[in-house]
Structure formats: C-alpha cells, structure tokens
Motif scaffolding. Structure first.
Motif, short mmCIF file in Angstrom:
data_model
loop_
_atom_site.label_atom_id
_atom_site.label_comp_id
_atom_site.label_asym_id
_atom_site.label_seq_id
_atom_site.Cartn_x
_atom_site.Cartn_y
_atom_site.Cartn_z
N VAL A 254 30.44 44.96 1.47
CA VAL A 254 29.97 43.91 2.37
C VAL A 254 31.16 43.32 3.13
O VAL A 254 32.20 43.04 2.54
N ASN B 73 31.04 40.40 6.04
CA ASN B 73 30.35 39.53 7.00
C ASN B 73 31.21 39.21 8.23
O ASN B 73 30.70 38.68 9.21
N PRO C 196 30.27 42.20 11.60
CA PRO C 196 28.88 42.67 11.65
C PRO C 196 28.66 43.66 12.79
O PRO C 196 29.32 43.61 13.82
N ARG D 4 22.18 41.51 7.38
CA ARG D 4 22.26 40.05 7.37
C ARG D 4 21.39 39.49 8.50
O ARG D 4 21.42 39.99 9.62
N ASN E 167 21.79 37.66 3.29
CA ASN E 167 22.26 39.04 3.10
C ASN E 167 21.24 39.78 2.25
O ASN E 167 20.76 39.27 1.24
N VAL F 243 26.02 44.58 7.75
CA VAL F 243 27.28 44.05 7.23
C VAL F 243 27.84 44.91 6.10
O VAL F 243 28.90 44.64 5.58
#
Length: 148
Positions: free
Chosen positions: A16, A18, A21, A59, A94, A129
C-alpha cells in the motif's frame, strides 16, 4: 489426473502506498493494472483450465464509487467483478478486492491476460493504492487417469 503446465504472476505494486495513487478512470475508459502470458502446449489444447487470481488495493477519494474489474484474454473480456469503495474519512477508505476466475479449454499457444479497472459511478473518484497482484495457473486434464 491434473498436471501443471504453466504458471505466471505479476506484482506491479507490492504494498500500500497512499502517497502515489493511480486514479481509476470513469467508464468507458479503463486502466490496465497487470498483465500475464500463459502458454498452452499443443498436447494440452482443449483439456485444460487457467485459474486466475487478482488482488487490488483501492482507496475511495470522493463519494461512493463502484469499481468494475475486468479480465481480458487475448483482447476478449472473459470476467468481471465489482467492488464498492467509500471515501468517508470517519469510515474505511482503503479496500482490498480479491477475486478468482477460471478460463477453460484454451487452444494451444500463448494467451495474453489483462487485468483492468474502471469507475462506473459518475461524480465519484477512486484510486489504486496497492498492492496489485495477478497470477495464472494453467493445468492440464489427463482423462486416462482419474486421481481427482
């Protein structure tokens, strides 16, 4: 009896993130998330299946998006799955979407699989993400033995 004839995997994003993205475009546009090639030998043509497994981290950015995931084989759509993604920061934003598809009785040769995503809800935004993984396991069926 079932015998492994090919296995391919792609993991374009392993965790992941964030901070980077990838926006999911709205239908009719889509984004290709991962690709794999599976080869079917001549002797295994039409007596096989390919098990495809995908995992995608998404996300919600704004609103409640409906993300349509598709798998294409050699340019032809063979599978769809849909995931709802909310953007409410007081709730979950998420999500991990995981699904499996089975493609049967492929002809001999190399087959190109694509995993795609598109947002089918106007006025909303969602992003990939990570992680992204996409794998294909091709097995042959031998009718002369019946172990399974």
């Amino acid at each position: 009896m079932v015998r492994l004839i090919d296995y391919q995997a792609s993991e374009p994003i392993s965790m992941v993130n964030n901070n980077n993205p990838i926006a999911i475009p709205h239908t009719p546009s889509l984004t290709v998330l991962a690709t794999i090639h599976i080869t079917i030998p001549r002797k295994n043509a039409k007596k096989n299946h390919v098990e495809l497994i995908a995992t995608i981290g998404v996300r919600g950015v704004s609103g409640t998006s409906q993300i349509l995931f598709k798998i294409f084989r050699d340019g032809k759509q063979i599978f769809t799955a849909q995931e709802g993604v909310e953007s409410d920061p007081t709730s979950e934003v998420n999500y991990i979407a995981t699904f499996q598809a089975i493609d049967t009785n492929l002809a001999k040769g190399s087959h190109f699989y694509e995993l795609t995503a598109e947002n089918i809800t106007n006025g909303t935004e969602a992003a990939v993400v990570g992680p992204i993984s996409f794998s294909g396991l091709a097995v042959a069926h031998d009718d002369s033995k019946s172990d399974l």
